[in-house]
Motif scaffolding. Structure first.
Motif, short mmCIF file in Angstrom:
data_model
loop_
_atom_site.label_atom_id
_atom_site.label_comp_id
_atom_site.label_asym_id
_atom_site.label_seq_id
_atom_site.Cartn_x
_atom_site.Cartn_y
_atom_site.Cartn_z
N SER A 61 0.78 -1.24 0.00
CA SER A 61 0.00 0.00 0.00
C SER A 61 0.81 1.28 0.00
O SER A 61 0.25 2.36 0.05
CB SER A 61 -0.90 0.01 1.25
OG SER A 61 -1.69 -1.16 1.29
N TRP A 88 14.61 -1.13 -2.81
CA TRP A 88 14.86 -2.57 -3.02
C TRP A 88 15.18 -2.89 -4.48
O TRP A 88 15.79 -3.90 -4.78
CB TRP A 88 13.63 -3.38 -2.57
CG TRP A 88 12.33 -2.80 -3.06
CD1 TRP A 88 11.49 -1.98 -2.38
CD2 TRP A 88 11.76 -2.94 -4.38
NE1 TRP A 88 10.42 -1.60 -3.17
CE2 TRP A 88 10.57 -2.18 -4.40
CE3 TRP A 88 12.13 -3.63 -5.53
CZ2 TRP A 88 9.76 -2.09 -5.54
CZ3 TRP A 88 11.34 -3.54 -6.66
CH2 TRP A 88 10.15 -2.77 -6.64
N HIS A 101 8.48 -0.45 -19.31
CA HIS A 101 7.66 0.65 -19.83
C HIS A 101 8.08 1.01 -21.27
O HIS A 101 7.25 1.16 -22.15
CB HIS A 101 7.84 1.91 -18.98
CG HIS A 101 7.08 1.92 -17.69
ND1 HIS A 101 5.73 1.67 -17.62
CD2 HIS A 101 7.47 2.18 -16.42
CE1 HIS A 101 5.32 1.78 -16.37
NE2 HIS A 101 6.36 2.08 -15.62
N1 LIG Z 1 3.63 1.80 -13.08
C1 LIG Z 1 4.57 2.63 -12.65
O1 LIG Z 1 4.84 3.68 -13.26
C2 LIG Z 1 5.28 2.32 -11.37
C3 LIG Z 1 5.93 3.33 -10.62
C4 LIG Z 1 6.53 2.99 -9.42
C5 LIG Z 1 6.53 1.67 -8.98
N2 LIG Z 1 5.92 0.71 -9.74
C6 LIG Z 1 5.90 -0.70 -9.31
O2 LIG Z 1 5.08 -0.81 -8.15
C7 LIG Z 1 5.57 -1.85 -7.29
C8 LIG Z 1 5.77 -1.26 -5.91
O3 LIG Z 1 6.75 -0.24 -5.98
P1 LIG Z 1 6.79 0.91 -4.88
O4 LIG Z 1 7.66 1.97 -5.40
O5 LIG Z 1 5.38 1.22 -4.52
O6 LIG Z 1 7.49 0.11 -3.69
P2 LIG Z 1 7.45 0.48 -2.12
O7 LIG Z 1 8.60 -0.22 -1.50
O8 LIG Z 1 7.34 1.94 -1.94
O9 LIG Z 1 6.06 -0.15 -1.60
C9 LIG Z 1 5.84 -1.54 -1.58
C10 LIG Z 1 4.91 -1.83 -0.41
O10 LIG Z 1 4.62 -3.24 -0.43
C11 LIG Z 1 4.64 -3.69 0.92
N3 LIG Z 1 4.82 -5.15 0.95
C12 LIG Z 1 5.96 -5.86 0.78
N4 LIG Z 1 5.71 -7.18 0.87
C13 LIG Z 1 4.38 -7.30 1.11
C14 LIG Z 1 3.51 -8.41 1.31
N5 LIG Z 1 3.95 -9.66 1.26
N6 LIG Z 1 2.20 -8.17 1.53
C15 LIG Z 1 1.72 -6.88 1.58
N7 LIG Z 1 2.50 -5.79 1.41
C16 LIG Z 1 3.81 -6.00 1.18
C17 LIG Z 1 5.77 -2.91 1.55
O11 LIG Z 1 5.72 -2.93 2.96
C18 LIG Z 1 5.53 -1.53 0.96
O12 LIG Z 1 4.65 -0.79 1.75
C19 LIG Z 1 6.83 -2.36 -7.94
O13 LIG Z 1 6.58 -3.53 -8.66
C20 LIG Z 1 7.25 -1.23 -8.87
O14 LIG Z 1 8.01 -1.66 -9.99
C21 LIG Z 1 5.30 1.02 -10.90
#
Ligand SMILES: NC(=O)c1ccc[n+]([C@@H]2O[C@H](COP(=O)([O-])OP(=O)(O)OC[C@H]3O[C@@H](n4cnc5c(N)ncnc54)[C@H](O)[C@@H]3O)[C@@H](O)[C@H]2O)c1
Length: 443
Positions: A49, A239, A256
């Motif tokens: 989240s 990460w 992308h």
């Molecule tokens: N589409 C886009 O433009 C875009 C942009 C940024 C990130 N992303 C993708 O979004 C995903 C998340 O990236 P982020 O930047 O939000 O990472 P982040 O580290 O900010 O957030 C990830 C969240 O997932 C939680 N988490 C980890 N393991 C978990 C589990 N087993 N159950 C529930 N929650 C869990 C973490 O505690 C953290 O709050 C990645 O795959 C990333 O590549 C996509």
């Protein structure tokens, strides 16, 4: 949504509307103001989240009759902050969970958003599909080729709607750029080039290992990845520069941008071969497992594709940090998330094509992508980034990394899903999961 579930939602919504409930009711579906009478609701939950998952939820909640029942995260502080945000927006306090399997067991939930780090995309997606949920899963589809293959198989088996977070597929200016490339006006396209230069690709300065923050279930955050002591650099947000959880700039931006090239060039298969060159040349003092410098050549049918990234550098061709360019005999089209432009070629006499007006983005690609997901669930609209599209882009990105790590040219065989020409590379297709997490099966 099944007919039974639709009927159930309708009657629940009507009953609640009838008695004027707008606050949360323990043990019942949440009711949000203004969405009760205009059709069935779609109940979503968010798994992971903090950042992108939250952005996805925010734009999904802009769609009519979409409500959030549950937030799931392994970090209590993230859960508390995001639940507070929903309440501040006038929405009801969601249910909070640390174990995503409880979310999947909840029959009220129609769709899940998976916004976890890349190593935690596969299991929740596969299990969500088996549980009959629709899925909006972030890109890259997962952190390995073995995982994306299983995800594709399972989504097809259960016929779920699975949208991958490659929101450029829903961007109006990307669509016109692709149409322009396909119009033939650029002449013969002999090369598609991608570049991504970002400071974050150099990693952070190292910090010592420590205890995980209070309220974090760190073992669950690691999940199927190898056990190791907590380190802040390998956690929230950063990460991606560590192999157990992400694929660095190659997969973060690669999916992308390469997706745009595959789309424009109408590529429906993997590459014929892939060869990568690179290393960590300028940032050895950083906490970084990924190459800060990488160039990948993809052998395609009738044209070349070249990926290039430079972590720690913020300049790039055409004054763009990142982009894609299509090099044709008559001109070159250059695009990023802000715009696309054409640079006509010239011969001895004159320009080989007419000048083309610059096309600017309307900046709606993400909200369009969310609307498209809901449209697919509600009306059967075609997904803009169906799992097959996410699968293909991730395949290219992971092959780039695999060729780098194996230090060999790789030829991926889509029939056998293997790399027969390199044992070293083939061994990198599927990760070993840490017990009690079991690598899922396609059947
Ligand atoms: N589409 C886009 O433009 C875009 C942009 C940024 C990130 N992303 C993708 O979004 C995903 C998340 O990236 P982020 O930047 O939000 O990472 P982040 O580290 O900010 O957030 C990830 C969240 O997932 C939680 N988490 C980890 N393991 C978990 C589990 N087993 N159950 C529930 N929650 C869990 C973490 O505690 C953290 O709050 C990645 O795959 C990333 O590549 C996509």
């Amino acid at each position: 949504m099944s007919t039974n579930r639709r009927g159930f939602l309708k009657s629940t919504a009507t009953t609640m509307a009838g008695i004027g409930i707008t606050q949360s009711m323990p043990g019942s579906l949440l009711v949000y103001p203004g969405v009760l009478n205009a059709g069935d609701r779609i109940v979503v939950a968010l798994i992971g989240s903090r950042n992108m998952g939250w952005y996805n939820l925010t734009d999904l909640l802009q769609q009519p009759n979409v409500v959030c029942k549950t937030l799931c995260d392994v970090d209590d502080s993230v859960l508390a902050e995001k639940a507070g945000e929903l309440v501040k927006q006038g929405l009801n306090k969601p249910q909070l969970e640390k174990d995503y399997r409880k979310v999947l067991d909840d029959k009220d939930i129609d769709a899940v958003i998976i916004g976890t780090p890349d190593h935690w995309h596969c299991l929740p997606t596969v299990e969500a599909c088996a549980a009959g949920k629709h899925v909006y899963v972030e890109k890259p589809l997962a952190n390995s080729i073995g995982e994306i293959n299983v995800m594709l198989d399972v989504a097809r088996k259960y016929k779920n709607i699975v949208q991958v977070g490659q929101q450029q597929r829903s961007g109006a200016h990307w669509k016109t750029a692709i149409e322009f490339v396909q119009s033939g006006k650029l002449g013969t396209i002999r090369q598609v080039k991608y570049w991504a230069n970002f400071n974050y690709g150099a990693g952070n300065m190292p910090v010592p290992d420590s205890d995980p923050p209070v309220g974090v279930d760190y073992d669950r955050w690691l999940g199927p990845a190898p056990k190791r002591t907590f380190n802040k650099n390998r956690f929230h947000g950063s990460w991606r520069m560590f192999r157990d959880y992400g694929g660095g700039l190659m997969s973060d931006w690669g999916v992308h941008l390469i997706d745009m090239g595959l789309w424009a060039m109408n590529v429906k298969t993997g590459p014929k071969s892939v060869f990568s060159l690179g290393g960590n040349f300028a940032n050895q003092d950083r906490a970084l497992e990924m190459p800060d410098t990488l160039t990948v050549g993809y052998e395609m049918d009738g044209f070349n594709m070249i990926w290039e990234h430079n972590g720690g550098v913020q300049h790039g061709p055409y004054d763009q940090l990142y982009g894609v360019k299509f090099i044709g005999t008559n001109g070159t089209l250059v695009a990023d998330r802000a715009r696309w432009r054409v640079f006509p070629e010239w011969g001895e006499e004159d320009y080989r094509m007419e000048s083309v007006e610059e096309h600017l983005s309307d900046e709606k690609s993400h909200i369009n992508h969310c609307a498209n997901f809901i449209g697919a669930i509600r009306h059967g609209d075609t997904l803009n980034a169906d799992i097959e599209i996410g699968h293909r882009a991730a395949l290219y990105a992971h092959l780039g990394n695999i060729s780098f790590w194996a230090d060999e040219r790789v030829e991926y065989d889509e029939g056998t899903r293997s790399i027969p020409n390199s044992k070293k590379a083939d061994a990198l297709i599927t990760p070993t999961y840490r017990l009690p997490w079991i690598f899922p099966s396609s059947s």
